[in-house]
Scaffold this active site. Structure first.
Site, PDB file in Angstrom:
ATOM      1  N   SER A   1      41.405  43.696  36.448  1.00 54.29           N
ATOM      2  CA  SER A   1      41.818  43.468  37.834  1.00 54.29           C
ATOM      3  C   SER A   1      40.705  42.829  38.662  1.00 54.29           C
ATOM      4  O   SER A   1      39.519  43.143  38.472  1.00 54.29           O
ATOM      5  CB  SER A   1      42.204  44.806  38.464  1.00 54.29           C
ATOM      6  OG  SER A   1      42.332  44.677  39.860  1.00 54.29           O
TER       7      SER A   1
ATOM      8  N   TYR B   1      43.834  38.240  42.364  1.00 56.80           N
ATOM      9  CA  TYR B   1      44.482  38.323  43.676  1.00 56.80           C
ATOM     10  C   TYR B   1      43.945  37.150  44.481  1.00 56.80           C
ATOM     11  O   TYR B   1      42.735  37.061  44.696  1.00 56.80           O
ATOM     12  CB  TYR B   1      44.118  39.634  44.383  1.00 56.80           C
ATOM     13  CG  TYR B   1      44.944  40.830  43.992  1.00 56.80           C
ATOM     14  CD1 TYR B   1      46.329  40.824  44.133  1.00 56.80           C
ATOM     15  CD2 TYR B   1      44.336  41.989  43.537  1.00 56.80           C
ATOM     16  CE1 TYR B   1      47.081  41.946  43.802  1.00 56.80           C
ATOM     17  CE2 TYR B   1      45.089  43.115  43.204  1.00 56.80           C
ATOM     18  CZ  TYR B   1      46.457  43.079  43.345  1.00 56.80           C
ATOM     19  OH  TYR B   1      47.192  44.186  43.025  1.00 56.80           O
TER      20      TYR B   1
ATOM     21  N   THR C   1      48.623  37.625  40.242  1.00 54.20           N
ATOM     22  CA  THR C   1      49.610  38.593  40.731  1.00 54.20           C
ATOM     23  C   THR C   1      50.269  38.042  41.989  1.00 54.20           C
ATOM     24  O   THR C   1      49.585  37.703  42.956  1.00 54.20           O
ATOM     25  CB  THR C   1      48.935  39.956  41.004  1.00 54.20           C
ATOM     26  OG1 THR C   1      48.418  40.441  39.760  1.00 54.20           O
ATOM     27  CG2 THR C   1      49.921  40.965  41.570  1.00 54.20           C
TER      28      THR C   1
ATOM     29  N   LYS D   1      52.211  37.240  37.343  1.00 52.30           N
ATOM     30  CA  LYS D   1      52.572  38.655  37.217  1.00 52.30           C
ATOM     31  C   LYS D   1      53.424  39.065  38.415  1.00 52.30           C
ATOM     32  O   LYS D   1      52.976  38.956  39.557  1.00 52.30           O
ATOM     33  CB  LYS D   1      51.309  39.518  37.161  1.00 52.30           C
ATOM     34  CG  LYS D   1      51.554  41.017  37.140  1.00 52.30           C
ATOM     35  CD  LYS D   1      50.267  41.780  36.882  1.00 52.30           C
ATOM     36  CE  LYS D   1      50.499  43.266  36.718  1.00 52.30           C
ATOM     37  NZ  LYS D   1      50.626  44.004  37.974  1.00 52.30           N
TER      38      LYS D   1
ATOM     39  N   HIS E   1      55.070  46.143  39.312  1.00 45.35           N
ATOM     40  CA  HIS E   1      53.823  46.789  39.715  1.00 45.35           C
ATOM     41  C   HIS E   1      53.939  48.320  39.549  1.00 45.35           C
ATOM     42  O   HIS E   1      53.365  49.084  40.315  1.00 45.35           O
ATOM     43  CB  HIS E   1      53.515  46.433  41.176  1.00 45.35           C
ATOM     44  CG  HIS E   1      52.083  46.117  41.480  1.00 45.35           C
ATOM     45  ND1 HIS E   1      51.634  44.853  41.801  1.00 45.35           N
ATOM     46  CD2 HIS E   1      50.993  46.904  41.550  1.00 45.35           C
ATOM     47  CE1 HIS E   1      50.335  44.895  42.053  1.00 45.35           C
ATOM     48  NE2 HIS E   1      49.914  46.136  41.906  1.00 45.35           N
TER      49      HIS E   1
HETATM   50  C1  LIG Z   1      46.321  52.869  40.110  1.00 44.98           C
HETATM   51  C2  LIG Z   1      46.892  51.511  39.839  1.00 44.98           C
HETATM   52  C3  LIG Z   1      46.216  50.383  40.277  1.00 44.98           C
HETATM   53  C4  LIG Z   1      46.758  49.103  40.044  1.00 44.98           C
HETATM   54  N1  LIG Z   1      46.058  47.989  40.438  1.00 44.98           N
HETATM   55  C5  LIG Z   1      46.547  46.764  40.156  1.00 44.98           C
HETATM   56  C6  LIG Z   1      45.786  45.600  40.447  1.00 44.98           C
HETATM   57  O1  LIG Z   1      44.653  45.675  40.936  1.00 44.98           O
HETATM   58  N2  LIG Z   1      46.343  44.403  40.157  1.00 44.98           N
HETATM   59  C7  LIG Z   1      47.592  44.272  39.597  1.00 44.98           C
HETATM   60  O2  LIG Z   1      48.059  43.155  39.365  1.00 44.98           O
HETATM   61  N3  LIG Z   1      48.312  45.367  39.282  1.00 44.98           N
HETATM   62  C8  LIG Z   1      47.819  46.593  39.528  1.00 44.98           C
HETATM   63  N4  LIG Z   1      48.539  47.715  39.177  1.00 44.98           N
HETATM   64  C9  LIG Z   1      49.860  47.553  38.505  1.00 44.98           C
HETATM   65  C10 LIG Z   1      49.733  47.472  36.978  1.00 44.98           C
HETATM   66  O3  LIG Z   1      49.135  46.273  36.557  1.00 44.98           O
HETATM   67  C11 LIG Z   1      51.102  47.543  36.289  1.00 44.98           C
HETATM   68  O4  LIG Z   1      51.926  46.532  36.803  1.00 44.98           O
HETATM   69  C12 LIG Z   1      51.815  48.895  36.438  1.00 44.98           C
HETATM   70  O5  LIG Z   1      50.911  49.972  36.505  1.00 44.98           O
HETATM   71  C13 LIG Z   1      52.751  49.083  35.236  1.00 44.98           C
HETATM   72  O6  LIG Z   1      53.530  50.211  35.380  1.00 44.98           O
HETATM   73  P1  LIG Z   1      53.196  51.638  34.703  1.00 44.98           P
HETATM   74  O7  LIG Z   1      52.093  52.234  35.510  1.00 44.98           O
HETATM   75  O8  LIG Z   1      54.488  52.355  34.827  1.00 44.98           O
HETATM   76  O9  LIG Z   1      52.796  51.392  33.261  1.00 44.98           O
HETATM   77  C14 LIG Z   1      47.993  48.986  39.373  1.00 44.98           C
HETATM   78  C15 LIG Z   1      48.647  50.136  38.915  1.00 44.98           C
HETATM   79  C16 LIG Z   1      48.105  51.380  39.134  1.00 44.98           C
HETATM   80  C17 LIG Z   1      48.841  52.599  38.593  1.00 44.98           C
END
Ligand SMILES: Cc1cc2nc3c(=O)[nH]c(=O)nc-3n(C[C@H](O)[C@H](O)[C@H](O)COP(=O)(O)O)c2cc1C
Length: 365
Positions: A108, A131, A156, A228, A252
Site C-alpha cells: 500500500s 493512491y 486504487t 483496483k 475494498h
Molecule cells: C485495515 C485495512 C487497510 C486497508 N488499506 C488499503 C489501502 O491502503 N489501499 C487499498 O487499496 N486497499 C486497502 N484495503 C483494502 C484491501 O486491499 C482489500 O481490498 C480488502 O481488505 C479485501 O477484503 P477482505 O479484507 O475481506 O479480504 C485495506 C483493508 C484493510 C482491512
C-alpha cells in the site's frame, strides 16, 4: 497444549484475542452498516460447487502467473495500510511471510515501512498500490517503485473521498504510526497521505482522479497498470480502452461504500465486458480454498486476502502470514481434487452454480 489454527476463522479469533481493541475494530470495520462487508461472505456461500469424479487428480498444478509475475498458487496479499497495527515488523514481516509462500504482495501507498525497506525483505514479486494524490506525489512514488523493483502499479480507484468507519469514530481511533513512504515529506502528509485510513486526510481539490489522470499515468511508466475497485461493465470497457492490463474487482472489503453488491457478484459482469483484454483478479471476502476455486471458475486469475493478513501478523508475524496462506493453499488443493480439477489455469466454468440474477448487469457486455 494449544492447537495451531486449522482455518482462517481460527486465525481471526486468535487475532482478536491478541490485538488492542481499537486496532481490531479498525481492521475489521466496514463502512456504515457493514452490509457489504457481510455480503462479501454470504455471496460466496450462495455459490455452490458441481464436483466431477472418476478423473485422475493425482497431480495438481497450483502455480500460475499475474501479468508475468510467477506465483506458487493463485492467492496474493492485498494492499493494506499500516501493518504495524498488527505486528512491530509490519510490512517487512508480511513480505517475508508472502515470500515463504512464494506469492505476490501488493504494498500500500500507506504502508508503515517504506517501499524500499519492504523490497529488501521480499523474496517473491511485489506490486505497488498507488493512491493518486496529485501529479507530483504520484510521479515520486511511481519512479521509486520502478527503481525498487516493483513489477506493476495497482491504482486504487474506489476512494474519491474518505470513508469514516463508525467503529473508529466511536473509538476516537487514530493510527499511531507515521507512513513509511513519506518520511522526508512530513509536512505534506495531511494533504497527500491518501488513504482511507489517514484520519486527517482531506481530498485535495487539485488532485482529482479521472480517466485523464489515468492516461497521464499510462505515459509515466512502462510498468503494467492494474485498476483496483472497478466493478461495472461500463468502467471495465473504459479501463480496457485506456490500455489497462489488469482489473482487481474489489469493494475494498466493504470499507468504503456500503450497500453495494459483493465483489464476487460483480465478476460475471466484469468478465463479460472485459472479453479477455485484461487479467481479472478479485478480493473481498475470500476466506476458504473453495472461495478461490469458485472465483477461478468464474474467470478470475488470482484472488487477494486483506483482513486475514493482519490476523496472521497478529498471531505470529511472518510465520502467521505464511500460515494463513498455506491453509488456503491446502484447502484449494483439496477442493480441486474433490472437483476433478488438476490445473488452476484451466478450471472449468461449469464447476460452479451461479444463482439466478447474477451475471452481466444492466449494460450489455
Ligand atoms: C485495515 C485495512 C487497510 C486497508 N488499506 C488499503 C489501502 O491502503 N489501499 C487499498 O487499496 N486497499 C486497502 N484495503 C483494502 C484491501 O486491499 C482489500 O481490498 C480488502 O481488505 C479485501 O477484503 P477482505 O479484507 O475481506 O479480504 C485495506 C483493508 C484493510 C482491512
Amino acid at each position: 497444549m494449544r492447537m495451531d489454527p486449522i482455518n482462517l476463522h481460527d486465525f481471526e479469533v486468535r487475532a482478536k484475542q491478541c490485538l488492542p481493541h481499537n486496532n481490531w475494530d479498525f481492521i475489521e470495520a466496514g463502512a456504515m452498516d457493514e452490509i457489504t462487508t457481510r455480503r462479501n461472505r454470504t455471496a460466496f456461500d450462495a455459490l455452490t460447487l458441481r464436483p466431477r469424479f472418476l478423473r485422475d487428480v493425482d497431480q495438481r498444478k497450483l502455480s500460475t502467473t499475474m501479468l508475468g509475475s510467477e506465483i506458487s498458487f493463485p492467492v496474493f496479499v492485498c494492499p493494506a495500510g499500516g501493518h504495524k497495527l498488527a505486528h512491530p515488523d509490519g510490512e517487512l514481516a508480511t513480505a517475508r511471510g508472502a515470500g515463504k509462500s512464494n506469492t505476490l504482495m501488493m504494498l500500500s501507498t500507506s504502508s508503515h515501512y517504506s517501499m524500499e525497506d519492504v523490497a529488501g525483505a521480499a523474496s517473491a514479486p511485489l506490486w505497488f498500490q498507488l493512491y493518486h494524490r496529485g501529479y507530483e506525489f504520484t510521479e515520486m512514488l511511481v519512479h521509486r517503485a520502478e527503481e525498487a523493483g516493483y513489477k506493476a502499479i495497482v491504482l486504487t480507484v474506489d476512494t474519491p473521498v474518505p470513508s469514516p468507519k463508525e467503529r473508529d469514530q466511536r473509538n476516537r481511533y487514530e493510527n499511531p504510526f507515521p507512513l513509511g513512504n513519506f518520511r522526508a515529506t512530513t509536512e505534506e502528509l495531511p494533504a497527500m497521505s491518501g488513504t482511507d485510513e489517514a484520519p486527517n486526510w482531506r481530498p485535495s481539490p487539485t488532485a482529482p482522479l479521472t480517466w485523464k489522470e489515468l492516461e497521464w499515468l499510462r505515459g509515466l511508466t512502462s510498468l503494467p497498470l492494474v485498476l483496483k475497485g472497478i466493478r461495472t461493465a461500463e468502467d471495465t470497457h473504459l479501463a480496457v480502452e485506456n490500455g489497462v492490463n489488469g482489473i482487481l474487482v474489489s469493494n475494498h472489503g466493504g470499507r468504503q461504500l456500503d450497500q453495494t453488491q459483493s465483489a464476487i457478484e460483480m465478476v460475471p459482469e466484469v468478465v463479460a465486458a472485459c472479453k479477455g483484454q485484461a487479467e481479472i483478479y478479485l478480493d473481498s471476502g475470500v476466506r476458504r480454498g473453495s472461495d478461490v476455486l469458485k472465483a477461478l471458475a468464474m474467470g478470475v486469475k488470482a484472488v487477494g486476502i486483506g483482513r486475514p493478513l493482519y490476523w496472521g501478523l497478529a498471531v505470529d508475524g511472518a510465520d502467521g502470514v505464511h500460515g494463513v496462506l498455506e491453509l488456503l493453499r491446502k484447502e484449494l488443493d483439496q477442493v480441486m481434487a474433490y472437483c476433478g480439477q488438476t490445473n488452476v489455469e484451466a478450471i472449468e466454468p461449469s464447476l460452479v452454480n451461479i444463482p439466478d440474477g447474477w451475471g452481466p448487469g444492466r449494460v450489455a457486455g
